[in-house]
Design an enzyme around this catalytic site. Structure first.
Site, PDB file in Angstrom:
ATOM      1  N   HIS A  20       0.823  -1.212   0.000  1.00  0.00           N
ATOM      2  CA  HIS A  20       0.000   0.000   0.000  1.00  0.00           C
ATOM      3  C   HIS A  20       0.858   1.264   0.000  1.00  0.00           C
ATOM      4  O   HIS A  20       2.053   1.237   0.292  1.00  0.00           O
ATOM      5  CB  HIS A  20      -0.908   0.011   1.229  1.00  0.00           C
ATOM      6  CG  HIS A  20      -0.141  -0.013   2.518  1.00  0.00           C
ATOM      7  ND1 HIS A  20       0.440   1.108   3.079  1.00  0.00           N
ATOM      8  CD2 HIS A  20       0.163  -1.030   3.356  1.00  0.00           C
ATOM      9  CE1 HIS A  20       1.051   0.799   4.195  1.00  0.00           C
ATOM     10  NE2 HIS A  20       0.909  -0.508   4.396  1.00  0.00           N
ATOM     11  N   GLU A  96      -2.094  -7.026   7.404  1.00  0.00           N
ATOM     12  CA  GLU A  96      -0.779  -6.947   8.030  1.00  0.00           C
ATOM     13  C   GLU A  96      -0.721  -7.856   9.263  1.00  0.00           C
ATOM     14  O   GLU A  96      -1.761  -8.276   9.800  1.00  0.00           O
ATOM     15  CB  GLU A  96      -0.515  -5.479   8.425  1.00  0.00           C
ATOM     16  CG  GLU A  96       0.827  -5.200   9.076  1.00  0.00           C
ATOM     17  CD  GLU A  96       2.007  -5.618   8.228  1.00  0.00           C
ATOM     18  OE1 GLU A  96       2.297  -6.836   8.195  1.00  0.00           O
ATOM     19  OE2 GLU A  96       2.635  -4.734   7.605  1.00  0.00           O
TER      20      GLU A  96
END
Length: 228
Positions: A20, A96
């Site tokens: 990202h 994550e």
């Protein structure tokens, strides 16, 4: 990266995995894990830069997948719009690593505020989880591996884009190469994995940020990457 090959072998899926864009917590060196933070202005520009590059060089993209955390899904939607893909499939399994009690702490203070959690986060024991609901490295690695293999199984003979996170990308590198990668995983870096029908892995591109070269976005891309 140049132009990827137009065709992908019938028994192989090609997964273009992108981290990202930069977030507010990346910029202030704060540990995110599975907590939410928004893309910065630089992060949006990074996402636009990688989206433009993929639109020009990665042909015949069949689908876009993303972690369901906001920083990843926002990056994914920018990419999907640029390549003309109408939908983004969000997956919790692409999140994550959960950092437990470390989430939200400034990196510089983590070892002082939560010493046990910090110690667990850098432990050499792959089965040691982080206090506060955090994951062990083995939990992260198995989750990441299964997520990518499930995507590959549904897209044999196709190319897909996957938006995820620094620790996930490190785990995927380990599965493909059998060792840890050197250096940071940069924001919006391009990483290309190929997974066969029999779950054989290969890595043809790692850490490519040529779309950020010559801009201040390259410097910003070095921030974050969790505990590394």
């Amino acid at each position: 990266m140049g132009h990827l090959k137009d065709m992908v072998g019938a028994n192989v899926a090609e997964l273009v995995v992108v981290r990202h864009g930069e977030t507010t917590w990346n910029a202030t060196d704060r540990l995110q894990g599975q907590a939410e933070s928004d893309l910065t202005e630089e992060g949006v520009k990074q996402a636009q830069a990688v989206a433009s590059r993929l639109a020009k060089t990665a042909k015949h993209i069949s689908a876009v997948y993303s972690s369901d955390l906001r920083r990843a899904s926002e990056t994914a939607r920018i990419i999907a719009d640029a390549i003309g893909c109408p939908n983004v499939t969000e997956m919790e399994s692409l999140r994550e690593r959960h950092l437990g009690n470390l989430q939200g702490l400034a990196r510089a203070e983590a070892h002082l505020v939560e010493p046990e959690a910090f110690k667990a986060s850098i432990s050499s024991d792959p089965d040691e989880s982080i206090p506060g609901g955090g994951e062990s490295l083995n939990q992260l690695h198995l989750r990441s591996k299964h997520a990518l293999e499930n995507i590959a199984r549904n897209h044999l003979g196709q190319r897909v884009v996957v938006i995820s996170h620094g620790a996930v990308l490190r785990a995927l590198y380990v599965h493909a190469k059998g060792c840890q990668p050197a250096g940071r995983v940069r924001n919006t870096s391009i990483n290309v994995f190929r997974i066969s029908a029999s779950n054989d892995w290969s890595l043809s591109l790692w850490g490519d940020v040529n779309h950020l070269q010559g801009t201040n976005l390259l410097r910003a891309s070095q921030r974050g990457d969790e505990m590394r």
